[in-house]
Each structure stands twice: as C-alpha cells, then as structure tokens.
Design a protein around this motif. Structure first.
Motif, PDB file in Angstrom:
ATOM      1  N   ILE A 171       0.829  -1.219   0.000  1.00  0.00           N
ATOM      2  CA  ILE A 171       0.000   0.000   0.000  1.00  0.00           C
ATOM      3  C   ILE A 171       0.857   1.260   0.000  1.00  0.00           C
ATOM      4  CG2 ILE A 171      -1.572   1.405   1.411  1.00  0.00           C
ATOM      5  CD1 ILE A 171      -3.072  -0.998   2.189  1.00  0.00           C
ATOM      6  N   ASP A 172       0.505   2.179  -0.895  1.00  0.00           N
ATOM      7  CA  ASP A 172       1.108   3.514  -0.870  1.00  0.00           C
ATOM      8  C   ASP A 172      -0.056   4.490  -0.718  1.00  0.00           C
ATOM      9  OD1 ASP A 172       2.331   5.914  -1.254  1.00  0.00           O
ATOM     10  OD2 ASP A 172       3.322   5.373  -3.137  1.00  0.00           O
ATOM     11  N   LEU A 173      -0.078   5.186   0.401  1.00  0.00           N
ATOM     12  CA  LEU A 173      -1.231   6.059   0.661  1.00  0.00           C
ATOM     13  C   LEU A 173      -1.181   7.356  -0.147  1.00  0.00           C
ATOM     14  CD1 LEU A 173      -1.536   5.732   4.557  1.00  0.00           C
ATOM     15  CD2 LEU A 173      -2.993   4.669   2.809  1.00  0.00           C
ATOM     16  N   TYR A 174      -0.009   7.648  -0.719  1.00  0.00           N
ATOM     17  CA  TYR A 174       0.113   8.924  -1.445  1.00  0.00           C
ATOM     18  C   TYR A 174       0.994   8.713  -2.685  1.00  0.00           C
ATOM     19  CZ  TYR A 174       0.323  14.081  -1.718  1.00  0.00           C
ATOM     20  OH  TYR A 174       0.202  15.404  -2.105  1.00  0.00           O
ATOM     21  N   PRO A 175       0.537   7.851  -3.607  1.00  0.00           N
ATOM     22  CA  PRO A 175       1.358   7.547  -4.784  1.00  0.00           C
ATOM     23  C   PRO A 175       1.517   8.761  -5.691  1.00  0.00           C
ATOM     24  CG  PRO A 175      -0.819   6.530  -4.985  1.00  0.00           C
ATOM     25  CD  PRO A 175      -0.757   7.161  -3.626  1.00  0.00           C
ATOM     26  N   GLU A 176       2.678   8.841  -6.268  1.00  0.00           N
ATOM     27  CA  GLU A 176       3.037  10.029  -7.033  1.00  0.00           C
ATOM     28  C   GLU A 176       2.014  10.400  -8.118  1.00  0.00           C
ATOM     29  OE1 GLU A 176       7.115  10.042  -6.924  1.00  0.00           O
ATOM     30  OE2 GLU A 176       7.274  11.941  -8.017  1.00  0.00           O
ATOM     31  N   ARG A 237      -7.545   2.540  -6.586  1.00  0.00           N
ATOM     32  CA  ARG A 237      -6.569   2.268  -5.529  1.00  0.00           C
ATOM     33  C   ARG A 237      -6.951   2.981  -4.237  1.00  0.00           C
ATOM     34  NH1 ARG A 237      -1.184   4.109  -8.163  1.00  0.00           N
ATOM     35  NH2 ARG A 237      -2.614   4.833  -9.771  1.00  0.00           N
ATOM     36  N   PHE A 238      -6.777   2.264  -3.118  1.00  0.00           N
ATOM     37  CA  PHE A 238      -7.037   2.846  -1.805  1.00  0.00           C
ATOM     38  C   PHE A 238      -5.907   3.814  -1.445  1.00  0.00           C
ATOM     39  CE2 PHE A 238      -6.256   2.846   2.752  1.00  0.00           C
ATOM     40  CZ  PHE A 238      -7.513   3.140   3.243  1.00  0.00           C
ATOM     41  N   THR A 239      -6.239   5.032  -1.072  1.00  0.00           N
ATOM     42  CA  THR A 239      -5.216   6.030  -0.722  1.00  0.00           C
ATOM     43  C   THR A 239      -5.593   6.783   0.556  1.00  0.00           C
ATOM     44  OG1 THR A 239      -6.178   7.959  -1.811  1.00  0.00           O
ATOM     45  CG2 THR A 239      -4.836   6.492  -3.213  1.00  0.00           C
ATOM     46  N   GLU A 240      -4.718   7.695   0.892  1.00  0.00           N
ATOM     47  CA  GLU A 240      -4.924   8.619   2.008  1.00  0.00           C
ATOM     48  C   GLU A 240      -6.288   9.313   1.938  1.00  0.00           C
ATOM     49  OE1 GLU A 240      -1.731  11.785   2.605  1.00  0.00           O
ATOM     50  OE2 GLU A 240      -3.459  12.942   1.913  1.00  0.00           O
TER      51      GLU A 240
END
Ligand SMILES: N[C@@H](CCC(=O)N[C@@H](CS)C(=O)NCC(=O)O)C(=O)O
Length: 358
Positions: A171-176, A237-240
């Motif tokens: 998981i990356d909560l803040y992908p570029e 995608r699940f994010t912040e």
C-alpha cells in the motif's frame, strides 16, 4: 503560570459569525529516512499519543496498522472523556485529555496531554491536542499535525514495514501519480466533512450552522456520486483520501448525525458511501482503531454546551439489532460490502440490508 491564558478559554473557539475555528498545529517537524532532519527513521523510537475518539488521531493509528508498522511505533491512548487538567487550581478551568489508571502515560508518567506540551515548552501557544508523535530518545514532540504525520509514516518508514503482511506491504497512501487527485479530494473533504461536522456541532449562531450542515450534506452527495462510479475516491486504488474520509464516516451515523446535528444518516441515504465505509472497516488492522463506545463516551460527555447532562442516546444501530451498543454497530460495519463490484453497487441502505433477517 505556564499556558494559563489560553487554558482558560476552553477548547472551542468561535468567530464573529458564530462559526467554529480549529487552531493550527504548532509542532511541525519531519521524521526523514535520509537523515536530513533531527528525527531519523528508527524502530521503537517514536510514540504516538492518541485518543480512540479523535478522528485525527485515529487516521494516524489506522495508517500505522495498514502500513504494517504496528511494531515500529508505540501507541499510548488517553482517557475518553475530557477532565480538568489542573483540578487543584480553582482558577484554572481548562478541560482536556487526561491519563488514568486504566490508560496511563507509560512513557513520561504525566497525568494530562497538557503536561506533555508544557514539558516541551512552558509558554506554548496551542491547544493540547492529539495525535502527538513523540521522540523517546530526545524527549521531544516531533509533530502534532495528523495530515503531515500520515505523509511521513507513508513515505519514510518503507524499510521498517512488515514485509509479511501480504498486500498491505504494497500500500502507498500517497502515490506520485495520484497526488494531485488526492489533494483535490482532501481540499473539500476536510472543510466540508472532517471539520464540517464539527462546524455543525459547535456553531453558536443559526447561520453558521446552516452553512456548515449544507456543506456536510453537499459533501455526502458528492462522495456518494464518486463512489457510485468507482471503488475509491481517486479511482481503483485505496489512498490517504479514502482513509481521511473513512474516519469521519465511521463516526458519522452513531455520533455526528445526532450529537453534532448533522441529522441525515449515511447508512440510510448513501448506499455507496456506506459500502465504502464497511469495506475500509473490514481491512486488516482497521477494526482495532474503531472503538465506538470510546467515541460515544467522549463526544456525549466532553461537550457540556451541546449535551449538558451527558446522556448517551440509544444507538442508531439498535434499530435493526438486538445486540447492545457497540456490538450492534460493529455487526452493521461487518456486513458484506460488495465494493469489489463498485460502479455496479447495490442500491440498498442499512435498513434494507437487514430486512431479510428481521
Ligand atoms: N490539526 C490537528 C487537530 C487535532 C485535534 O483537533 N484534536 C482534537 C481531538 S478530535 C483535540 O485533541 N482536542 C483537544 C483540545 O483542543 O483541547 C491534527 O489533525 O492533528
């Protein structure tokens, strides 16, 4: 005496229009993996003071669990209900977060969150808020701004993440590639929902309330429309952005709808947002961050201007469940969410969901 001026103000500040004003966070340091700050990435070095009731603290706690960092940070929860922070001083009426026998400050041995701020800086001009990330080695507060804490634990702690936690390790909560979209969602979810519910609850003039509640309802409609089209707030995608929305939604039907006068229920009026809330509740590591009885106790008993007698109303989730609170709520949150079919989501709300079994 240190901190007295603002301590006497109480914790709710309103502007001329009777609108709730949230204070700015003052400790804004960053933990960095590249050693460019005084706070390096290290296991067992940082403690996070939280309240189970507080959505801002809970989003940090939830991110720690989701990112497989539960063994890296120590979590210290405070008592649920605000108490006098200087009970021996009759002139100091400040009420805030305290520790207790059941919930002690196992690190510093203080009895209030206020003490931790004042140890740091006796003249500190701030609210004594959670979350706080505290550096055990230097005995210093790193940060008390949850939005920034979320970003730093996501970007800097990769090397310490639990590699055995399967998909969570990815998981990356803040992908570029989604940063712009995430910032755009946060830019309305924060003022209209996360803080919007507080603006409703703490408004002291009708116009301020009217404006706040209209913001909340508009934001619910907007989130509902987005989640009817796609699984998460910025796509698949699940994010912040999803986590930040979740911490308000999971408290909304039980607390904010009634205590903060937001009135409408997500479970009854936003089937997609309700499914989204259940999906996130069911993600690994999230359930333990949702302590709804702590939330209920906190809000109902810490805001005498809103609920002077501290009475706790019967749970909304008792409408369709014979289980006591909070189990009735957890039962509803645990029902199948069907979000893997998002975009084709069911139109049924909370009551319809239970209609076959009761
Ligand atoms: N900007 C802060 C806000 C945190 C905040 O407002 N926390 C509330 C609890 S929900 C608090 O600790 N209030 C105690 C007080 O103001 O005395 C963050 O997001 O980290």
């Amino acid at each position: 005496m240190p901190g007295d001026k603002k301590a006497k103000e109480g914790w709710v500040t309103t502007g001329e229009k009777g609108d709730f004003k949230r204070a700015e966070s003052v400790f804004r340091n960053w933990i960095k993996a590249d050693g460019s700050t005084e706070f390096p990435v290290e296991k067992d070095r940082y403690v996070v003071y939280i309240s189970y009731a507080c959505p801002w603290a809970s989003r940090v706690y939830a991110a720690i669990n989701l990112l497989g960092l539960r063994d890296v940070f120590e979590i210290i929860p405070v008592e649920d209900v605000f108490q006098r922070t200087r009970p021996d001083d009759p002139d100091d009426e400040h009420k805030g977060w305290v520790f207790s026998e059941r919930r002690p400050d196992t690190l510093l041995g203080t009895s209030t969150i206020r003490e931790i701020y004042e140890l740091q800086d006796p003249d500190v001009e701030t609210r004594y808020t959670v979350p706080i990330v505290f550096d055990k080695k230097q005995k210093r507060i790193v940060s008390n701004e949850s939005a920034e804490i979320l970003r730093m634990i996501n970007s800097e702690f990769g090397s310490l993440r639990d590699k055995d936690s399967g998909p969570l390790a990815e998981i990356d909560l803040y992908p570029e590639d989604l940063r712009e979209a995430i910032d755009e969602v946060n830019a309305w979810v924060y003022p209209q929902l996360n803080n919007g519910v507080y603006r409703c609850g703490f408004a002291v003039k009708q116009e301020a309330y009217d404006e706040a509640v209209s913001d909340v309802w508009d934001a619910l409609d907007k989130a509902e429309a987005i989640l009817a089209r796609q699984r998460y707030m910025t796509g698949d995608r699940f994010t912040e952005a999803d986590l930040r929305l979740f911490v308000t939604c999971i408290r909304y039907d039980e607390i904010y709808a009634e205590h903060f006068k937001c009135t409408r229920r997500i479970a009854d009026t936003c089937p997609n947002l309700w499914g989204f809330t259940r999906e996130i509740y069911q993600m690994p590591g999230i359930k333990e961050t949702v302590v709804l009885d702590a939330c209920s106790n906190h809000y109902r008993k810490s805001h005498p201007t809103i609920n002077p007698h501290g009475i706790i109303p019967i749970s909304y989730f008792r409408i369709k469940s014979s289980k006591p609170f909070p189990e009735c709520a957890y039962e509803a949150f645990s029902a199948p969410h069907g979000r893997d079919k998002a975009g084709r989501a069911s139109k049924s709300g909370f009551r319809a969901m239970f209609s076959s079994s009761h």
